[in-house]
Design a protein around this motif. Structure first.
Motif, PDB file in Angstrom:
ATOM      1  N   ARG A 248      32.444  95.019   3.884  1.00 26.81           N
ATOM      2  CA  ARG A 248      31.593  93.833   4.038  1.00 26.81           C
ATOM      3  C   ARG A 248      31.866  93.491   5.447  1.00 26.81           C
ATOM      4  O   ARG A 248      31.306  93.203   6.254  1.00 26.81           O
ATOM      5  CB  ARG A 248      32.029  92.857   3.163  1.00 26.81           C
ATOM      6  N   ASN A 249      32.938  93.511   5.869  1.00 27.65           N
ATOM      7  CA  ASN A 249      33.313  93.121   7.354  1.00 27.65           C
ATOM      8  C   ASN A 249      32.737  93.851   8.312  1.00 27.65           C
ATOM      9  O   ASN A 249      31.924  93.403   9.384  1.00 27.65           O
ATOM     10  CB  ASN A 249      34.936  93.333   7.711  1.00 27.65           C
ATOM     11  N   GLN A 250      32.578  95.106   8.025  1.00 26.56           N
ATOM     12  CA  GLN A 250      31.927  96.133   9.242  1.00 26.56           C
ATOM     13  C   GLN A 250      30.280  95.900   9.097  1.00 26.56           C
ATOM     14  O   GLN A 250      29.779  96.183   9.972  1.00 26.56           O
ATOM     15  CB  GLN A 250      32.059  97.447   8.784  1.00 26.56           C
ATOM     16  N   SER A 251      29.931  95.437   7.889  1.00 32.18           N
ATOM     17  CA  SER A 251      28.390  95.242   8.011  1.00 32.18           C
ATOM     18  C   SER A 251      27.883  93.895   8.586  1.00 32.18           C
ATOM     19  O   SER A 251      26.803  93.607   8.776  1.00 32.18           O
ATOM     20  CB  SER A 251      27.907  95.047   6.388  1.00 32.18           C
ATOM     21  N   LEU A 252      29.082  93.005   9.078  1.00 29.59           N
ATOM     22  CA  LEU A 252      28.496  91.844   9.684  1.00 29.59           C
ATOM     23  C   LEU A 252      28.596  92.005  11.255  1.00 29.59           C
ATOM     24  O   LEU A 252      29.462  92.381  12.165  1.00 29.59           O
ATOM     25  CB  LEU A 252      29.588  90.776   9.533  1.00 29.59           C
ATOM     26  N   ILE A 253      27.323  91.587  11.738  1.00 32.88           N
ATOM     27  CA  ILE A 253      27.224  91.897  13.279  1.00 32.88           C
ATOM     28  C   ILE A 253      28.265  91.037  14.022  1.00 32.88           C
ATOM     29  O   ILE A 253      28.305  89.736  13.687  1.00 32.88           O
ATOM     30  CB  ILE A 253      25.797  91.477  13.853  1.00 32.88           C
ATOM     31  N   GLY A 254      28.782  91.555  15.113  1.00 37.51           N
ATOM     32  CA  GLY A 254      29.876  90.733  15.809  1.00 37.51           C
ATOM     33  C   GLY A 254      31.354  90.702  15.131  1.00 37.51           C
ATOM     34  O   GLY A 254      32.140  90.066  15.764  1.00 37.51           O
ATOM     35  N   SER A 255      31.533  91.065  14.090  1.00 37.67           N
ATOM     36  CA  SER A 255      32.490  91.121  13.375  1.00 37.67           C
ATOM     37  C   SER A 255      33.672  92.081  13.866  1.00 37.67           C
ATOM     38  O   SER A 255      33.405  93.294  14.247  1.00 37.67           O
ATOM     39  CB  SER A 255      32.584  91.294  11.914  1.00 37.67           C
ATOM     40  N   SER A 256      34.928  91.533  14.085  1.00 37.90           N
ATOM     41  CA  SER A 256      36.187  92.401  14.946  1.00 37.90           C
ATOM     42  C   SER A 256      36.393  93.429  13.805  1.00 37.90           C
ATOM     43  O   SER A 256      36.713  93.063  12.624  1.00 37.90           O
ATOM     44  CB  SER A 256      37.022  91.409  15.361  1.00 37.90           C
ATOM     45  N   PRO A 257      36.691  94.650  14.180  1.00 41.49           N
ATOM     46  CA  PRO A 257      37.162  95.717  13.237  1.00 41.49           C
ATOM     47  C   PRO A 257      38.585  95.619  12.964  1.00 41.49           C
ATOM     48  O   PRO A 257      39.151  96.076  12.010  1.00 41.49           O
ATOM     49  CB  PRO A 257      37.281  96.771  14.076  1.00 41.49           C
ATOM     50  N   ARG A 258      39.101  94.282  13.593  1.00 41.76           N
ATOM     51  CA  ARG A 258      40.526  93.982  13.129  1.00 41.76           C
ATOM     52  C   ARG A 258      40.560  92.483  12.769  1.00 41.76           C
ATOM     53  O   ARG A 258      41.764  91.864  12.826  1.00 41.76           O
ATOM     54  CB  ARG A 258      41.673  94.127  14.439  1.00 41.76           C
ATOM     55  N   SER A 259      39.588  92.262  12.242  1.00 43.00           N
ATOM     56  CA  SER A 259      39.214  90.794  11.530  1.00 43.00           C
ATOM     57  C   SER A 259      40.435  90.536  10.421  1.00 43.00           C
ATOM     58  O   SER A 259      40.925  91.409   9.567  1.00 43.00           O
ATOM     59  CB  SER A 259      37.855  90.496  10.819  1.00 43.00           C
ATOM     60  N   ARG A 260      40.967  89.067  10.869  1.00 48.22           N
ATOM     61  CA  ARG A 260      42.146  88.629   9.939  1.00 48.22           C
ATOM     62  C   ARG A 260      41.390  88.242   8.558  1.00 48.22           C
ATOM     63  O   ARG A 260      42.280  88.169   7.721  1.00 48.22           O
ATOM     64  CB  ARG A 260      42.747  87.336  10.495  1.00 48.22           C
TER      65      ARG A 260
ATOM     66  N   MET B  42      40.295  90.408   6.617  1.00 48.83           N
ATOM     67  CA  MET B  42      40.297  91.680   5.961  1.00 48.83           C
ATOM     68  C   MET B  42      41.897  91.511   5.362  1.00 48.83           C
ATOM     69  O   MET B  42      42.263  92.101   4.477  1.00 48.83           O
ATOM     70  CB  MET B  42      40.141  92.865   6.519  1.00 48.83           C
ATOM     71  N   PHE B  43      42.578  90.574   6.003  1.00 56.09           N
ATOM     72  CA  PHE B  43      44.127  90.376   5.466  1.00 56.09           C
ATOM     73  C   PHE B  43      44.435  88.960   4.495  1.00 56.09           C
ATOM     74  O   PHE B  43      45.269  88.813   4.345  1.00 56.09           O
ATOM     75  CB  PHE B  43      44.927  90.336   6.594  1.00 56.09           C
ATOM     76  N   GLY B  44      43.274  88.392   4.527  1.00 52.21           N
ATOM     77  CA  GLY B  44      43.254  87.268   3.793  1.00 52.21           C
ATOM     78  C   GLY B  44      43.806  85.901   4.470  1.00 52.21           C
ATOM     79  O   GLY B  44      44.174  84.956   3.665  1.00 52.21           O
ATOM     80  N   ASP B  45      44.000  85.939   5.598  1.00 56.81           N
ATOM     81  CA  ASP B  45      44.660  84.796   6.326  1.00 56.81           C
ATOM     82  C   ASP B  45      43.711  84.226   7.490  1.00 56.81           C
ATOM     83  O   ASP B  45      44.067  83.684   8.334  1.00 56.81           O
ATOM     84  CB  ASP B  45      46.043  85.288   6.898  1.00 56.81           C
ATOM     85  N   ALA B  46      42.488  84.250   7.046  1.00 53.82           N
ATOM     86  CA  ALA B  46      41.403  83.658   7.854  1.00 53.82           C
ATOM     87  C   ALA B  46      40.214  83.001   6.910  1.00 53.82           C
ATOM     88  O   ALA B  46      39.941  83.677   6.081  1.00 53.82           O
ATOM     89  CB  ALA B  46      40.616  84.603   9.179  1.00 53.82           C
ATOM     90  N   ILE B  47      39.550  82.020   7.535  1.00 52.19           N
ATOM     91  CA  ILE B  47      38.577  81.260   6.990  1.00 52.19           C
ATOM     92  C   ILE B  47      37.848  80.954   7.995  1.00 52.19           C
ATOM     93  O   ILE B  47      38.077  80.467   9.101  1.00 52.19           O
ATOM     94  CB  ILE B  47      38.834  80.267   5.823  1.00 52.19           C
ATOM     95  N   ASP B  48      36.223  80.776   7.658  1.00 53.97           N
ATOM     96  CA  ASP B  48      35.308  79.937   8.421  1.00 53.97           C
ATOM     97  C   ASP B  48      34.907  78.870   7.716  1.00 53.97           C
ATOM     98  O   ASP B  48      34.716  78.837   6.668  1.00 53.97           O
ATOM     99  CB  ASP B  48      34.315  81.163   8.541  1.00 53.97           C
ATOM    100  N   LEU B  49      35.155  77.681   8.414  1.00 53.88           N
ATOM    101  CA  LEU B  49      34.795  76.237   7.903  1.00 53.88           C
ATOM    102  C   LEU B  49      33.236  75.995   8.238  1.00 53.88           C
ATOM    103  O   LEU B  49      33.162  76.042   9.543  1.00 53.88           O
ATOM    104  CB  LEU B  49      35.821  75.452   8.310  1.00 53.88           C
TER     105      LEU B  49
END
Length: 96
Positions: free
Chosen positions: A33-45, A47-54
């Motif tokens: 899912r992360n890779q399918s999002l334009i502009g998403s970092s390949p090291r996005s937090r 994927m580790f469950g410690d980031a949210i978008d509000l």
């Protein structure tokens, strides 16, 4: 959503400071899912469950700044918006 405990505590602190719930646009993302999002970092937090978008529903600077201040107060270590899409529709970070 799957999120780590420090982030759950951080979100609770944000909503307590604001006196209202803030919708979460995105939390845990699996790598596909992360890779399918334009502009998403390949090291996005995410994927580790410690980031949210509000969500910043009004898309106004005033609401973004209010959520930003609450997230900073809650211990968010990374926030987005001012340098790219300000006012953007999200504030992201990891708390704890």
């Amino acid at each position: 959503a799957l999120i780590r405990q420090p982030l759950a505590n951080g979100y609770a602190a944000i909503t307590a400071r604001l006196g209202r719930a803030v919708p979460i646009n995105s939390a845990y993302r699996n790598p596909v899912r992360n890779q399918s999002l334009i502009g998403s970092s390949p090291r996005s937090r995410h994927m580790f469950g410690d980031a949210i978008d509000l969500a910043v529903r009004s898309r106004t600077s005033a609401e973004w700044l209010e959520i930003y201040a609450a997230a900073t107060s809650a211990g968010a270590t990374w926030l987005e918006g001012q340098t790219s899409r300000f006012p953007c529709n999200c504030v992201a970070g990891q708390c704890g």
